[in-house]
Design a protein around this motif. Structure first.
Motif, PDB file in Angstrom:
ATOM      1  N   ASP A   1       8.942   9.502  57.100  1.00  0.00           N
ATOM      2  CA  ASP A   1       8.573  10.585  57.995  1.00  0.00           C
ATOM      3  C   ASP A   1       9.560  10.363  59.575  1.00  0.00           C
ATOM      4  O   ASP A   1      10.044   9.425  59.667  1.00  0.00           O
ATOM      5  CB  ASP A   1       7.199  10.905  58.201  1.00  0.00           C
ATOM      6  CG  ASP A   1       6.433   9.561  58.743  1.00  0.00           C
ATOM      7  OD1 ASP A   1       7.000   8.706  59.606  1.00  0.00           O
ATOM      8  OD2 ASP A   1       5.194   9.315  58.651  1.00  0.00           O
ATOM      9  N   ASP A   2       9.383  11.383  60.259  1.00  0.00           N
ATOM     10  CA  ASP A   2      10.098  11.406  61.488  1.00  0.00           C
ATOM     11  C   ASP A   2       9.970   9.955  62.383  1.00  0.00           C
ATOM     12  O   ASP A   2      10.450   9.415  63.008  1.00  0.00           O
ATOM     13  CB  ASP A   2      10.050  12.573  62.159  1.00  0.00           C
ATOM     14  CG  ASP A   2      10.730  13.928  61.626  1.00  0.00           C
ATOM     15  OD1 ASP A   2      11.388  13.475  60.824  1.00  0.00           O
ATOM     16  OD2 ASP A   2      10.273  14.843  61.954  1.00  0.00           O
TER      17      ASP A   2
ATOM     18  N   ARG B   1       8.581   7.326  61.441  1.00  0.00           N
ATOM     19  CA  ARG B   1       9.174   5.974  60.918  1.00  0.00           C
ATOM     20  C   ARG B   1      10.816   5.806  61.004  1.00  0.00           C
ATOM     21  O   ARG B   1      11.104   4.685  61.519  1.00  0.00           O
ATOM     22  CB  ARG B   1       8.851   5.667  59.417  1.00  0.00           C
ATOM     23  CG  ARG B   1       7.244   5.920  59.021  1.00  0.00           C
ATOM     24  CD  ARG B   1       6.573   4.557  59.568  1.00  0.00           C
ATOM     25  NE  ARG B   1       6.158   4.521  61.059  1.00  0.00           N
ATOM     26  CZ  ARG B   1       5.263   5.152  61.423  1.00  0.00           C
ATOM     27  NH1 ARG B   1       4.306   6.147  60.899  1.00  0.00           N
ATOM     28  NH2 ARG B   1       5.183   5.218  62.980  1.00  0.00           N
ATOM     29  N   LYS B   2      11.321   7.116  60.746  1.00  0.00           N
ATOM     30  CA  LYS B   2      12.589   7.074  60.944  1.00  0.00           C
ATOM     31  C   LYS B   2      12.960   6.767  62.494  1.00  0.00           C
ATOM     32  O   LYS B   2      13.978   5.968  62.865  1.00  0.00           O
ATOM     33  CB  LYS B   2      13.402   8.491  60.798  1.00  0.00           C
ATOM     34  CG  LYS B   2      13.474   8.654  59.436  1.00  0.00           C
ATOM     35  CD  LYS B   2      13.733  10.159  59.162  1.00  0.00           C
ATOM     36  CE  LYS B   2      13.969  10.522  57.581  1.00  0.00           C
ATOM     37  NZ  LYS B   2      14.490  11.934  57.632  1.00  0.00           N
TER      38      LYS B   2
END
Length: 361
Positions: free
Chosen positions: A163-164, A166-167
């Protein structure tokens, strides 16, 4: 390091006819799903045997259909990081990392402590993969690949399953690896935000063919390539250096285009940064605007105007020693009488640059 790739291969529905050269650093393969990016990486790794072609790494022929050469994967010395981490669930993080060393050839290379430090995984060495977040698992997978001492690191959509949040967590670690180890990387991604932050070289692939290849900064600021990149993703890369953190929560940057203010950046004064400034966030004025909330007003000159199929145009700007892009309507371009050589001012709100588009330089 130089990787030379030329291959042809037929799949149902698509025929690959790919040729490019990847110099040292991070080379990104970018294109829509099904364009052939993963097949190229698998061919370099030796997991796919092309029907025709030639692949050469630093003068060593890995594959040559005409000469009958096809080195097996274990002799190519590639590190491969897949979209999913593929860790051994019964081993701890430390054991997963050291597993890669079984395949490392003798000689110098990054040691365990250095890789653990660069990836920030010291506190989780005793855990097993089931107790890790998605970002932590990917960092461990990257560390395992690096500790096998590869000549080239292959990364196939390594952040696509995250997900954003974690990115955003893992991208700084990838930058640290790029800058700290100097390991050449072939990086597959359809996310332009990742490509803009990490890549020195960009290869654009569409329907099995290379449509453009070269320095990422040049390709991303080329209006002619906007249809391939996507209008919403089109923007220029700007290098900058942190000048100061100011009392009101803004960071002042020195850039080749002029001074910039952004919401506070987590980097010390003097740190080099790499910014992606989206074309849709850059407004234009023919006189220096006054009484506006936008803090960033940069003198520039119109270098090129490219009209799209819809109501918009892309304007390429020379701003000092930098290049910027602005996406405006044809009506606005006509009202401002824009033409190559026309002096203008590029206007950018301080909050327009997203945190994910600010990386280390």
């Amino acid at each position: 390091m130089t990787l030379e790739v030329a291959l042809q291969h037929r799949f149902p529905g698509v025929t690959l006819d790919i040729a490019f050269t990847a110099p040292a650093g991070v080379t990104a393969l970018h294109g829509r799903s099904g364009s052939g990016k993963t097949s190229v990486v698998n061919a370099v790794a030796g997991l796919l045997r092309p029907q025709a072609g030639r692949i050469v790494l630093d003068g060593q022929v890995l594959f040559d259909s005409a000469a009958g050469v096809n080195l097996p994967p274990h002799r190519r010395r590639m590190g491969y990081v897949f979209q999913d981490a593929r860790l051994f669930p019964h081993l701890t993080v430390r054991q997963n990392l050291t597993y890669g060393r079984w395949f490392a050839p003798p000689g110098p290379g990054p040691d365990l402590a250095r890789v653990v430090d660069l990836l920030g995984i010291g506190p989780i060495l005793a855990r097993r993969p089931g107790a890790l977040s998605g970002g932590e698992r990917q960092r461990v997978a990257i560390g395992r690949a690096i500790l096998s001492r590869p000549r080239l690191l292959l990364m196939d959509e390594p952040l696509a399953a995250l997900d954003d949040a974690r990115k955003a967590e893992i991208l700084p670690y990838l930058e640290r690896l790029r800058d700290g180890l100097g390991l050449p990387v072939l990086y597959v991604s359809h996310a332009m935000s990742e490509v803009a932050r990490l890549a020195a070289t960009l290869v654009l692939i569409e329907a099995g063919r290379v449509t453009a290849a070269g320095p990422a900064t040049a390709l991303l600021s080329d209006p002619a390539l906007a249809p391939m990149i996507g209008l919403r993703e089109t923007g220029a890369i700007l290098t900058a250096r942190v000048a100061a953190h100011e009392a009101d929560g803004l960071t002042r940057l020195d850039s080749p285009a002029g001074p910039l203010w952004l919401p506070q950046v987590a980097a010390p004064p003097g740190a080099a940064l790499r910014l992606r400034i989206l074309a849709q966030d850059v407004m234009l004025a023919v006189a220096r605007p006054e009484g506006i909330s936008a803090l960033n007003v940069l003198p520039a000159t119109v270098a090129e105007i490219r009209q799209g199929e819809g109501p918009g145009v892309l304007v390429r700007l020379a701003a000092g020693e930098a290049t910027l892009l602005s996406r405006i309507t044809r009506r606005s371009a006509g009202a401002l009488a824009l033409a190559p050589g026309r002096p203008v001012f590029a206007v950018l709100k301080a909050v327009a640059v997203a945190q994910e588009d600010v990386g280390s330089g």
